[in-house]
Scaffold this active site. Structure first.
Site, PDB file in Angstrom:
ATOM      1  N   ARG A  81       0.841  -1.198   0.000  1.00  0.00           N
ATOM      2  CA  ARG A  81       0.000   0.000   0.000  1.00  0.00           C
ATOM      3  C   ARG A  81       0.872   1.241   0.000  1.00  0.00           C
ATOM      4  O   ARG A  81       2.049   1.216   0.358  1.00  0.00           O
ATOM      5  CB  ARG A  81      -0.893   0.013   1.247  1.00  0.00           C
ATOM      6  N   GLY A  83       2.068   4.996   1.444  1.00  0.00           N
ATOM      7  CA  GLY A  83       2.262   5.525   2.782  1.00  0.00           C
ATOM      8  C   GLY A  83       3.489   4.963   3.471  1.00  0.00           C
ATOM      9  O   GLY A  83       4.328   4.294   2.863  1.00  0.00           O
ATOM     10  N   GLN A  84       3.602   5.253   4.767  1.00  0.00           N
ATOM     11  CA  GLN A  84       4.781   4.882   5.530  1.00  0.00           C
ATOM     12  C   GLN A  84       4.403   3.880   6.626  1.00  0.00           C
ATOM     13  O   GLN A  84       3.645   2.949   6.366  1.00  0.00           O
ATOM     14  CB  GLN A  84       5.441   6.166   6.055  1.00  0.00           C
ATOM     15  N   TYR A  85       4.934   4.056   7.842  1.00  0.00           N
ATOM     16  CA  TYR A  85       4.610   3.114   8.912  1.00  0.00           C
ATOM     17  C   TYR A  85       3.290   3.488   9.582  1.00  0.00           C
ATOM     18  O   TYR A  85       2.984   4.669   9.773  1.00  0.00           O
ATOM     19  CB  TYR A  85       5.701   3.120   9.988  1.00  0.00           C
ATOM     20  N   THR A  86       2.537   2.481   9.952  1.00  0.00           N
ATOM     21  CA  THR A  86       1.373   2.701  10.791  1.00  0.00           C
ATOM     22  C   THR A  86       1.196   1.512  11.723  1.00  0.00           C
ATOM     23  O   THR A  86       1.829   0.464  11.557  1.00  0.00           O
ATOM     24  CB  THR A  86       0.098   2.948   9.965  1.00  0.00           C
ATOM     25  N   ALA A 153      -5.944   6.922   9.437  1.00  0.00           N
ATOM     26  CA  ALA A 153      -4.928   6.750   8.395  1.00  0.00           C
ATOM     27  C   ALA A 153      -5.563   6.159   7.140  1.00  0.00           C
ATOM     28  O   ALA A 153      -6.572   5.444   7.213  1.00  0.00           O
ATOM     29  CB  ALA A 153      -3.807   5.834   8.889  1.00  0.00           C
ATOM     30  N   ILE A 154      -4.953   6.457   6.008  1.00  0.00           N
ATOM     31  CA  ILE A 154      -5.414   5.929   4.726  1.00  0.00           C
ATOM     32  C   ILE A 154      -4.212   5.395   3.951  1.00  0.00           C
ATOM     33  O   ILE A 154      -3.175   6.053   3.867  1.00  0.00           O
ATOM     34  CB  ILE A 154      -6.122   7.017   3.896  1.00  0.00           C
ATOM     35  N   GLY A 155      -4.356   4.208   3.426  1.00  0.00           N
ATOM     36  CA  GLY A 155      -3.330   3.620   2.570  1.00  0.00           C
ATOM     37  C   GLY A 155      -3.998   2.753   1.520  1.00  0.00           C
ATOM     38  O   GLY A 155      -4.826   1.902   1.861  1.00  0.00           O
ATOM     39  N   CYS A 184       3.398   7.600   9.988  1.00  0.00           N
ATOM     40  CA  CYS A 184       3.325   8.266   8.681  1.00  0.00           C
ATOM     41  C   CYS A 184       4.488   9.207   8.435  1.00  0.00           C
ATOM     42  O   CYS A 184       4.396  10.130   7.612  1.00  0.00           O
ATOM     43  CB  CYS A 184       1.994   8.998   8.523  1.00  0.00           C
TER      44      CYS A 184
END
Length: 224
Positions: A81, A83-86, A153-155, A184
Site C-alpha cells: 500500500r 504511505g509509511q509506517y502505521t 490513516a489511509i493507505g 506516517c
C-alpha cells in the site's frame, strides 16, 4: 477543493462484511488478494470489509527504516500500500475497501477522496470535526490545546483498477503502541482517538456510522 461525489445510481453489487474477531494480518492480505482477482474477473462484487487486527506494524511503500523506533515484539509487515509506517490493533476499526474503479471512473484520487469523506462523515456523526490537510495523508483533528493530531490513516493499493487496503480509524486503541514508530513519517504530529477526545462509542456504533455514510459516499445501497 475538489469534490468527487456522484449523483449517479447506486452500485448495489457490494458486499458489506463485519468480522467478529481479530483477523491476523497475513490472512487479511491473502483474502484481499484473492478477492481483488475475483473482482477483476467479474466473479465477485466489491467488498467493504470491517475488522480489527492483533497489534502489529505495517510499512508502506514510502516507509523509512529509521521511522521504526522499537517494534516491542509486535510483528512488522511490509505491504504494497501507499504511505509509511502505521500501527494496527484492537480498538481500531479498519475498513478495507475493495472497489472496482473501472465502474467508478478509473480515478484513484477520487477513491482516496471518498475514503476521506467517509471518515469525515463518521466523525461528524459523533460531534468531531475531521479535516483534510494538504500534503498530509489521513484525517486530522484539533485537540483541546489547539494542536493537530491524526485520528485516521489511509493507505491504498490498486491492481488493474481494483483497489485494496483502505482506512483505519482510532476508536479506542492503546495509543502507547504508536510510540514504536514515527506514524506516517511525521514526528511533529501526535495521534489521537475518539476515546481520547472524550467520545465514548463502541466499535458497533462506529460500524453503524460507516454503513450509513457509505450509502451516500460510495453509492452502495445494501450496507446493513
Amino acid at each position: 477543493m475538489q469534490h468527487f461525489l456522484s449523483s449517479g445510481s447506486a452500485i448495489s453489487q457490494a458486499e458489506w462484511r463485519v468480522e467478529p474477531s481479530l483477523v491476523p494480518y497475513p490472512d487479511a492480505m491473502r483474502i484481499m488478494e484473492e478477492r481483488v482477482e475475483a473482482i477483476g474477473r467479474g466473479d465477485a462484487p466489491e467488498l467493504f470489509w470491517l475488522l480489527e487486527h492483533p497489534p502489529l506494524y505495517t510499512a508502506g511503500t514510502s516507509a523509512h527504516a529509521s521511522d521504526l523506533i522499537d517494534a516491542g515484539g509486535f510483528p512488522v509487515y511490509a505491504t504494497g500500500r501507499g504511505g509509511q509506517y502505521t500501527y494496527h490493533g484492537p480498538g481500531q476499526r479498519v475498513v478495507y475497501a475493495l472497489c472496482d474503479l473501472r465502474a467508478r471512473g478509473r480515478d484513484l484520487r477520487a477513491h482516496v477522496w471518498r475514503l476521506e469523506e467517509l471518515i469525515i462523515r463518521v466523525l461528524a456523526g459523533f460531534g468531531v470535526r475531521g479535516e483534510r490537510r494538504e500534503g498530509r495523508v489521513g484525517i486530522w483533528v484539533v485537540n483541546k490545546y489547539g494542536a493537530e493530531e491524526k485520528i485516521a490513516a489511509i493507505g491504498v493499493r490498486v491492481r488493474r483498477w481494483i483497489t485494496w487496503h483502505g482506512l483505519s480509524l482510532n476508536v479506542r486503541p492503546d495509543l502507547r503502541h504508536f510510540k514504536g514508530i514515527v506514524p506516517c513519517g511525521l514526528p511533529q504530529f501526535g495521534v489521537t482517538s475518539l476515546e481520547t477526545l472524550g467520545v465514548e462509542v463502541s466499535i458497533g456504533d462506529v460500524d453503524a456510522a460507516f454503513s450509513c455514510a457509505a450509502r451516500d459516499v460510495f453509492r452502495i445501497d445494501d450496507a446493513p
